[in-house]
Structures are given as structure tokens and as C-alpha cells.
Design an enzyme around this catalytic site. Structure first.
Site, PDB file in Angstrom:
ATOM      1  N   LYS A 110       3.622  -9.975  -5.102  1.00 35.27           N
ATOM      2  CA  LYS A 110       4.569 -11.069  -4.855  1.00 35.27           C
ATOM      3  C   LYS A 110       5.619 -11.197  -5.842  1.00 35.27           C
ATOM      4  O   LYS A 110       6.665 -11.899  -5.527  1.00 35.27           O
ATOM      5  CB  LYS A 110       3.637 -12.441  -4.431  1.00 35.27           C
ATOM      6  CG  LYS A 110       2.901 -11.999  -3.170  1.00 35.27           C
ATOM      7  CD  LYS A 110       2.030 -13.548  -2.786  1.00 35.27           C
ATOM      8  CE  LYS A 110       1.554 -12.953  -1.374  1.00 35.27           C
ATOM      9  NZ  LYS A 110       0.187 -12.347  -1.741  1.00 35.27           N
TER      10      LYS A 110
HETATM   11  C1  LIG Z   1      -0.471 -11.777  -0.561  1.00 40.59           C
HETATM   12  C2  LIG Z   1      -1.254 -10.582  -0.734  1.00 40.59           C
HETATM   13  C3  LIG Z   1      -1.760  -9.663   0.347  1.00 40.59           C
HETATM   14  C4  LIG Z   1      -1.189  -9.898   1.559  1.00 40.59           C
HETATM   15  O1  LIG Z   1       0.050  -9.778   1.791  1.00 40.59           O
HETATM   16  P1  LIG Z   1       0.813 -10.306   3.135  1.00 40.59           P
HETATM   17  O2  LIG Z   1       2.310  -9.818   2.909  1.00 40.59           O
HETATM   18  O3  LIG Z   1       0.439 -11.494   3.450  1.00 40.59           O
HETATM   19  O4  LIG Z   1       0.502  -9.095   4.145  1.00 40.59           O
HETATM   20  C5  LIG Z   1      -2.430  -8.795  -0.094  1.00 40.59           C
HETATM   21  N1  LIG Z   1      -3.134  -8.769  -1.283  1.00 40.59           N
HETATM   22  C6  LIG Z   1      -2.707  -9.533  -2.278  1.00 40.59           C
HETATM   23  C7  LIG Z   1      -3.320  -9.223  -3.687  1.00 40.59           C
HETATM   24  C8  LIG Z   1      -1.874 -10.657  -1.860  1.00 40.59           C
HETATM   25  O5  LIG Z   1      -1.548 -11.440  -2.991  1.00 40.59           O
END
Ligand SMILES: *Cc1c(COP(=O)(O)O)cnc(C)c1O
Length: 456
Positions: A110
Site C-alpha cells: 500500500k
Molecule cells: C491490502 C492488502 C491485501 C489486499 O489488497 P487488495 O487491493 O484489497 O486486493 C493483500 N495483502 C496485504 C498485505 C495487504 O495489506
């Protein structure tokens, strides 16, 4: 480039306005009016450096930002990553690669979007002179990434709600040990759902929104999805040319945001790519993509908590293309789904997607096996990707978090306690959090009392 709502009544907006608006007023999500071709970004004989690729990409989408300002936002966003490749591609086997997306400040993918979003907000405030207040609710990684993307930004005040007893101790430290005075982590006495519904009420007050310049940083934000496209292209560049044919990206999925970004790249010219949706036990997307039935179930906590989601908010962007760009169809399907909690597609075109699911036991199994076979330690989210991998072709697994963020599961599986310097450093810092009731009035009061405009 302009943007339209998936539900057809959100106007025709420029990039900056679409990012600032977040959810369209008709309840839909913004998508590009027309998808441009990425072919020019995949030509040449030398792989571009990550920031350069990112600049070329955003020049196609953020056409209302001065290119020099945009370049500067991008350079600064990725300067704090701890690997020179930004998103390094590790080879486990001739046909199996891991794309590491955890080299940013909070050790999860993210950061790719939220570091950039923080810079874009700041540039926008300089242009408009209007301070903004960011409000978000989190069950873990998003909150930490948002806080670190917005830390110390001039005239940005950030308030993140999290369930007081619902996040891991490390995630809580990432949100509360920042040392920044423009960031407030609010420990809500209740569950994530309580926090989320209080937040929706605060956003539902137009007077308060205008008074504070309220903005959201959730995963439907257009800039977030676009920023995530870039590493799919970067991975393609890093692969040996022969491995680029018959290529499958395997993506641990919750809200469908990350994987949607890859699929958009394919629609814009990334050649021959397919996508595998890897879910944990919360498998609504797995069921949809294997049966055509979209059916809500209860969220069950798992050892891959950032994927403990049922309603995948970005799915609506896939649906829009699935229904041939017809907003009337999108509106009718979404309202049927909202009323009945399910929708059965008579004809569900899976396009380039396949799917897998892994429960907690399989997650532990894959952590153990990947470590044994390749000496590589996947975090529990990344471990889901190793379920039932396709035999043919090149597989690129997206590693969404650093294993050190989830030491307990890793230790159970392989007897090793993973650490990372960024997390160790947190232990020496003083946490600062603010306990609060999940009450919209209390949240508004808190925000009013803590928005102290920094001198510019
Ligand atoms: C947010 C997250 C996901 C999921 O990602 P999406 O975009 O919601 O599909 C998977 N793994 C981790 C470690 C995350 O922080």
C-alpha cells in the site's frame, strides 16, 4: 484524460478532481473515460528505472498536473524505499518469480500508492491554498500506509480510526509511534465495522465536509489503483524476454484493488498476461470467478487479516467493463446485490482471470513449503498465492507484505522469528493514540479541536 463514474452520473472530471472526490456522487467509482495505450512504455531495449516508468505512466493519466510537479511528487514518493529496484523481482525457479512490494516505509504494497498520494495532496494544497483533512478507517495496513504517506505534510491533517483491540501490536505501533503532530490515530472502542459506520456518518454531513475539507484515503481512490499499475509493467521489464510470454500474475486479493490494476495494464497493452485471484478463507471472489455466483458471506478472521473482506469495493470497476461500459447495467446489478446480498451472473466472462483459495492451514503449509523448497519466507498473504499454482508458463507472485509484519504465524510455521529494522526502530518510540467512542459527534469534535493549521 477525463474520468467517468461506473454508474453514469458522476460528471466528466479531470484527474485531480476525481482523486479529491473519491466516491462519485452517484455512488459509483471513477474510471478513465478511455483507456490509453501503454505500448510506448513497453518499447526500447533498456528497462527504465522505476520512477521513470512511473512518470511516463502518470503523464498519460494526470494530464491536469504540471509535468514538473508530477515528476517531483514521484521522485520523492519512491526515494524512501529501502531497495534500489523499488519493486525487486526475485527468481525462485526458472518459471517462478516473486515481485517484492514491501520495501516502502510500512513494509506492505500500500506504500506504493499512499506515498505518492501524500505528495499529490500536498501539491494540490499548494495550488488551491485549501487545507485538507483526511479521515480513514482501517483494520491494519491501510492505516499505517496512509499515516506514513501523510506524515508531516503541510496543511494535511490526518485522522485514522482503528478498532482498539482489533489490530496487531506491530500494526498499532506503526500507526501510533510516528512522532508527527499532524497525524492522529484514534483507538475506537468497538469493532472495525463500528469505526467504519461512524466514519460513513461523518462523511454524510456535507456541512462538516466543507468546513474541514474532508477527504478519504480508502482503496477506491483512483490514484491508488493507478499507482499500482506501474509495478506490473516494471515486473514485465525485469523478466527475461522469453519468460514474458504466457505470463500469469498471482495476486493475493481482498478488495480487488491490486489485481484490478494489473488487469487494466493488460487492457492497455501489456501483452498476453493473465491474472490469478488468490484469496484466503474469505473467498467471495474465488466463488464468483469459479461459479459466476457473487454471494456475500460473513467475514471470518484469518491469519492473512488484510484480506478479511467480503464486499470487494473495486470489483465494481471490473463489472463496468464486464458489462460493456454500460452504467445502467452496473447500477441494476449493484442494487440487486445490495438488496439480496447476492447476484448470479447468467453469463460470467472470466476474461483473463482464474482463482484459488487457501484457508489458515494451507497458509501455514505454503509458508513451510516455500521456505523449505526455495529458502524464501513469504508473509501469510503472499503464502495464499502459492495455492494450486498453474503448471504452464511463467508465474509472478506478488509479495504484498514483509514477513516480519506477521511474526507469530511465521514462527508457528517454520520456527523463525522474522524481524525488520523499520519495525525494531518502532519499539523504542513512544506510542500516541486517542481512545474514542464510535460516535460521529465525538469524532467531529475531536477533528475540530485538533486541526491546527501549520504555518506555511
Ligand atoms: C491490502 C492488502 C491485501 C489486499 O489488497 P487488495 O487491493 O484489497 O486486493 C493483500 N495483502 C496485504 C498485505 C495487504 O495489506
Amino acid at each position: 484524460m477525463r474520468y467517468v463514474s461506473t454508474r453514469g452520473n458522476g460528471g466528466l472530471l479531470g484527474f485531480c478532481e476525481a482523486v479529491e472526490t473519491g466516491l462519485a456522487p452517484d455512488g459509483g467509482l471513477y474510471v478513465p473515460e478511455k483507456l490509453p495505450s501503454l505500448k510506448p512504455l513497453l518499447e526500447g531495449d533498456k528497462a527504465p528505472a522505476y520512477p521513470e516508468l512511473c512518470k511516463a505512466f502518470f503523464r498519460l493519466f494526470a494530464t491536469d498536473i504540471d509535468p514538473a510537479v508530477l515528476d517531483d511528487c514521484i521522485d520523492r514518493a519512491y526515494a524512501r524505499f529501502d531497495d534500489p529496484a523499488i519493486a525487486p523481482l526475485r527468481r525462485l525457479r526458472e518459471d517462478l518469480f516473486v515481485l517484492e512490494l514491501f520495501h516502502g516505509p510500512t513494509l506492505a504494497f500500500k506504500d506504493f500508492a499512499l506515498q505518492l498520494l501524500g505528495n499529490l495532496y500536498e501539491a494540490q494544497i499548494r495550488r488551491t491554498g485549501r487545507p485538507i483533512t483526511v479521515l480513514g478507517a482501517t483494520s491494519g495496513d491501510t492505516g499505517a500506509a496512509a499515516i506514513h504517506g501523510l506524515l508531516g505534510r503541510e496543511n494535511v491533517h490526518t485522522f485514522i480510526l482503528y478498532p482498539a483491540n482489533g489490530v496487531s501490536p506491530l500494526q498499532e505501533r506503526q500507526m501510533t509511534c510516528t512522532g508527527a503532530d499532524n497525524v492522529f490515530a484514534l483507538a475506537i472502542k468497538g469493532t472495525f465495522d463500528d469505526a467504519q459506520s461512524a466514519l460513513k456518518e461523518v462523511f454524510g454531513d456535507p456541512g462538516f465536509r466543507a468546513e474541514t475539507g474532508l477527504s478519504a484515503v480508502n482503496s477506491i481512490n483512483l490514484a491508488r489503483v493507478l499507482a499500482q499499475c506501474v509495478y506490473y509493467l516494471h515486473a514485465w521489464w525485469q523478466l527475461p524476454p522469453a519468460a514474458r510470454e504466457n505470463l500469469c500474475y498471482v495476486v493475493p486479493t481482498g478488495n480487488f484493488g491490486n489485481i484490478l490494476a494489473g488487469w487494466w495494464c493488460e487492457k492497455m497493452g501489456l501483452p498476453e498476461a493473465t491474472f490469478r485471484i488468490a484469496t484466503n478463507r474469505n473467498d467471495i471472489l474465488y466463488r464468483l470467478f469459479t461459479t459466476g455466483r457473487y454471494e456475500l458471506a460473513r467475514v471470518a478472521p484469518s491469519t492473512a487479516p488484510s484480506m478479511d473482506i467480503q464486499v470487494a469495493s473495486n470489483f465494481e470497476r471490473f463489472l463496468y467493463y464486464h458489462e460493456g461500459g454500460d452504467p445502467d447495467r452496473v447500477r441494476s446489478i449493484m442494487s440487486r446485490f445490495r438488496e439480496d446480498g447476492r447476484y448470479h451472473f447468467e453469463q460470467f466472462d472470466r476474461d483473463r482471470f482464474s482463482a484459488s483459495r487457501a484457508d489458515d492451514e494451507r497458509i501455514r503449509h505454503h509458508i513451510r513449503e516455500v521456505y523449505r523448497e526455495f529458502g524464501y519466507l513469504p508473509d501469510p498473504h503472499t503464502a495464499c498465492a502459492f495455492e494450486d499454482l498453474p503448471g504452464e508458463g511463467t508465474k509472478v507472485v506478488l509479495a504484498t507484505a514483509h514477513p516480519a509484519k506477521f511474526p507469530t504465524v511465521i514462527e508457528e510455521a517454520v520456527g523463525i522469528h522474522p524481524t525488520a529494522p523499520a519495525l525494531e526502530a518502532l519499539k523504542a518510540r513512544q506510542p500516541r493514540s486517542f481512545p474514542l467512542e464510535p460516535d460521529p459527534a465525538a469524532i467531529k469534535d475531536f477533528i475540530r479541536n485538533h486541526r491546527t493549521d501549520s504555518p506555511s
